[in-house]
Design a protein around this motif. Sequence first.
Motif, short mmCIF file in Angstrom:
data_model
loop_
_atom_site.label_atom_id
_atom_site.label_comp_id
_atom_site.label_asym_id
_atom_site.label_seq_id
_atom_site.Cartn_x
_atom_site.Cartn_y
_atom_site.Cartn_z
N LEU A 107 -76.39 49.88 25.94
CA LEU A 107 -75.14 50.14 25.65
C LEU A 107 -74.51 50.46 24.17
CD1 LEU A 107 -72.45 48.11 27.79
CD2 LEU A 107 -73.41 50.47 28.16
N GLU A 108 -75.15 49.86 23.32
CA GLU A 108 -75.00 50.35 22.04
C GLU A 108 -75.16 51.67 21.75
OE1 GLU A 108 -73.44 47.67 19.05
OE2 GLU A 108 -72.59 48.30 21.02
N GLU A 109 -76.09 52.27 22.12
CA GLU A 109 -76.67 53.37 21.86
C GLU A 109 -75.63 54.41 22.38
OE1 GLU A 109 -80.25 53.70 23.53
OE2 GLU A 109 -80.78 51.87 22.92
N THR A 110 -74.89 54.16 22.96
CA THR A 110 -73.93 55.28 23.70
C THR A 110 -72.71 55.24 22.90
OG1 THR A 110 -73.02 53.70 25.43
CG2 THR A 110 -74.85 54.75 26.00
N ALA A 111 -72.14 56.65 22.67
CA ALA A 111 -70.81 56.82 22.24
C ALA A 111 -69.71 56.73 22.91
CB ALA A 111 -71.06 58.19 21.24
N GLN A 112 -68.60 56.02 22.39
CA GLN A 112 -67.40 55.78 23.48
C GLN A 112 -66.62 57.20 23.49
OE1 GLN A 112 -65.78 52.24 22.77
NE2 GLN A 112 -64.74 52.27 24.83
N GLU A 113 -66.18 57.51 24.64
CA GLU A 113 -65.04 58.48 24.70
C GLU A 113 -63.85 58.18 24.07
OE1 GLU A 113 -65.02 59.67 28.87
OE2 GLU A 113 -67.14 59.38 28.95
N LYS A 114 -63.24 59.36 23.50
CA LYS A 114 -61.99 59.00 23.04
C LYS A 114 -60.58 58.77 23.95
CE LYS A 114 -59.39 61.57 19.18
NZ LYS A 114 -58.37 61.87 19.93
N PRO A 115 -59.93 57.78 23.58
CA PRO A 115 -58.97 57.69 24.58
C PRO A 115 -58.06 58.83 24.60
CG PRO A 115 -58.57 56.49 22.73
CD PRO A 115 -59.87 57.02 22.43
N ARG A 116 -57.63 58.80 26.09
CA ARG A 116 -56.44 59.89 26.53
C ARG A 116 -55.05 59.43 25.91
NH1 ARG A 116 -56.37 61.88 32.13
NH2 ARG A 116 -55.64 59.84 32.37
N LEU A 117 -54.22 59.97 25.37
CA LEU A 117 -52.76 59.58 25.46
C LEU A 117 -52.00 60.33 26.42
CD1 LEU A 117 -50.84 58.53 23.31
CD2 LEU A 117 -50.41 60.61 22.36
N THR A 118 -51.20 59.40 26.87
CA THR A 118 -50.28 60.17 28.06
C THR A 118 -48.82 59.61 27.94
OG1 THR A 118 -52.26 59.47 29.67
CG2 THR A 118 -49.94 59.90 30.96
N GLU A 119 -47.87 60.52 27.88
CA GLU A 119 -46.59 60.32 27.70
C GLU A 119 -46.08 60.13 29.23
OE1 GLU A 119 -44.11 62.03 24.30
OE2 GLU A 119 -43.81 63.37 26.02
N ILE A 120 -45.16 59.01 29.24
CA ILE A 120 -44.56 59.02 30.54
C ILE A 120 -43.10 59.01 30.24
CG2 ILE A 120 -43.92 57.37 32.42
CD1 ILE A 120 -46.69 56.13 32.29
N PRO A 121 -42.39 60.03 30.87
CA PRO A 121 -40.89 60.33 30.81
C PRO A 121 -40.05 59.24 31.56
CG PRO A 121 -41.58 61.70 32.22
CD PRO A 121 -42.58 61.12 31.64
N VAL A 122 -38.99 58.40 30.86
CA VAL A 122 -38.58 57.50 31.84
C VAL A 122 -37.05 57.75 31.14
CG1 VAL A 122 -38.07 54.92 31.69
CG2 VAL A 122 -40.25 55.82 31.21
N CYS A 123 -36.14 57.56 32.35
CA CYS A 123 -34.92 57.55 32.40
C CYS A 123 -34.41 55.86 32.35
CB CYS A 123 -34.13 58.46 33.37
SG CYS A 123 -32.23 58.16 33.56
N TYR A 124 -34.06 55.58 31.24
CA TYR A 124 -33.63 54.15 31.34
C TYR A 124 -32.04 53.69 31.63
CZ TYR A 124 -37.70 53.41 28.17
OH TYR A 124 -38.97 53.45 27.77
N GLY A 125 -32.24 52.68 32.12
CA GLY A 125 -30.73 51.89 32.32
C GLY A 125 -30.04 52.71 33.59
N GLY A 126 -28.52 52.15 33.69
CA GLY A 126 -27.87 52.73 34.81
C GLY A 126 -28.53 52.34 36.33
N GLU A 127 -28.43 52.93 37.49
CA GLU A 127 -28.80 52.50 38.65
C GLU A 127 -30.38 52.49 38.55
OE1 GLU A 127 -27.13 54.80 41.70
OE2 GLU A 127 -28.22 56.96 40.74
N LEU A 128 -30.78 53.31 38.00
CA LEU A 128 -32.40 53.42 37.83
C LEU A 128 -32.95 52.37 37.28
CD1 LEU A 128 -32.82 57.32 37.12
CD2 LEU A 128 -32.72 56.10 39.24
N GLY A 129 -32.54 51.69 36.17
CA GLY A 129 -32.78 50.54 35.50
C GLY A 129 -31.84 49.21 35.54
N PRO A 130 -31.49 48.88 36.92
CA PRO A 130 -30.32 47.79 36.78
C PRO A 130 -30.44 46.57 35.98
CG PRO A 130 -31.67 48.03 39.00
CD PRO A 130 -32.24 48.96 38.22
N ASP A 131 -31.46 46.30 35.51
CA ASP A 131 -31.69 45.17 34.71
C ASP A 131 -31.73 45.09 33.24
OD1 ASP A 131 -32.08 43.33 36.98
OD2 ASP A 131 -34.17 43.90 37.09
N LEU A 132 -31.37 46.56 32.78
CA LEU A 132 -31.38 46.88 31.31
C LEU A 132 -30.42 45.87 30.79
CD1 LEU A 132 -32.68 48.27 28.79
CD2 LEU A 132 -31.10 49.98 29.38
#
Lengths: 256, 340
Positions: A107-132
């Motif tokens: 395993l040591e010989e293999t190079a590690q892949e670069k992590p992907r960055l993923t953005e998740i859009p979120v509408c916070y609060g209101g009826e969509l996030g009742p516990d905010l």
Amino acid sequence: MEGLSDIYGKYGAIEAKLLPLGDSAITVQLGETICRQTHDRVRQLAEHLERSRFAGMIEHVPAFLSVTVYFDPFEALAGLGDPADLSGSADPMALVAGWLADNLAKLEETAQEKPRLTEIPVCYGGELGPDLPEVAAVHGLSEQEVIEIHASAEYLVYMLGFAPGFAYLGGLPKSIATPRKQTPRLSIPAGTVGIAGDQTGVYPIATPGGWQLIGKTPEPLFLPDATPPTLLRAGDIVRFRPISREEFDRREAERR
Amino acid sequence: MSMIILKPGLLTTVQDLGRYGVQQFGVIVGGAMDAFALRIANLLVGNDEGAAGLEITMVGPEIYFAEKTLISICGGDLSPVLNGREVPLWKTVVAPEGSLLQFGPVRLGCRAYLAVAGGIDAPVRMNSRSTYLRAGLGGWEGRALRKGDRLPAGEPARASQVLAELLADQAQADGVAISRWSVAPELLPSYTAQPEVRTIAGQELALFDEDSADRFFGETYRVKTESDRMGYRLAGDSLRLREKRELVSSAVTFGTVQVPPDGQPIVLMADRQTTGGYPKIAQVASVDWPLLAQTNLGGAVQFRMISLSEAQRLYLIRENGIRTLRGGLERMQTSTNGRV
């Protein structure tokens, strides 16, 4: 009472424990605590298993500390040993463990892949996030402060599990870690973003659950017709981006 | 070729051997609870072992076959009746044009598998035709069958046609033909209402106190009625850890016995989640998964400890037996090819 004869050893630079999971799977445990280093080892092995397989290997499942490899013992015996040997000495598990030991050492010989960055859009609060409001009250913060803290952090996808596309995320700031609800809800809609203890996550399909619900994403996390069938993958880095209710509604409408 | 569902039964779903390759994304394996029975049913109609068939639970459906169809019913004995005549399990059967297949009382087990030549031609979703009820996908529109569903069969393989030709001279006056060939009795799992299930040590067996380990492998456990395709919840002696421990989630499999804090074990079945965080006291040997799958709600199970090497030996014998059956059917087909 007979226990399991797990194999513990050092393979190249890697220390690992090989634990049978029944007679047709084996768990390679690569650490004792959830941390970045163990996670990197898990990623390395998982990526290696994507590229090289042994006869009879079915699939692998990475988790926090381990990678479990599923195989068909009959095919593994045929590919790695003597298929005609049905005597008590035929040991497909040992053959697979041997293959894994050899590959762990490489395993040591293999190079590690670069992590992907993923953005998740979120509408916070209101009826969509009742516990905010409850989360804000628990910490003596305003709702806006909770949103800013949640959306300012970078999260690491340690593993997927629980439901299709559900990511166990590490990195929730302690300042908004909040205990689960006393009484779980019977159904939480897909896309809901929640907090439970020091974890945060997004429900990919409607499920019962006791998480504190702070918002909702219009982005589907489970994509049954895509390859792979999920938005997130183990090893990804995730950021949440606050969006308005208007943008949420528009994106949901576009999806239909 | 197609079949029409006149009555759906209690829970009739399209299943194959499961959805493999996507567990790492949290997608469950699913598939037939008694995969052995589905594999044999498929072989007996000339299909690949992994073709999609019907999993029929407890109360069977009523199915109309508009055209002549080669079928096989394996697994649990739900008293199948074809055009008013009882049909034996583990055989190849010709259902003539306009046949009606019905089911009666449960005689043994709880899940019957119906294979049709060509397999059920449901769309493939994520490598499989299995029904994933919770996500509402796969199988037939992601759900259990309903009255009026019309399921198409795939194009039967040459093997299916040869088997049908072999049965032609055995047809009764009403057109039903039942094969003389069947499955060697020693290949069949010893299905019974209260099975003794061979089990190996689980990854966390050592975390349990000695008493608990002894009790688990000694006492009888009852299958609670809230059990389903996801898992069997067992009622019996409570199992305790030596000391309280929080475990980190890791992968599980069919037959993994995990123990939540209330001490009552759960055996994970076909629709299990991909990972679990409860300590695993035991793991049912693959060879006895069918026994568990055919244990009814309210039934009882006993777990008997065997070694890993014994579990592997039993598995290899079973798989070798299935290959022998497959070889026998293939030889029958080629020897006929010469004559027909």
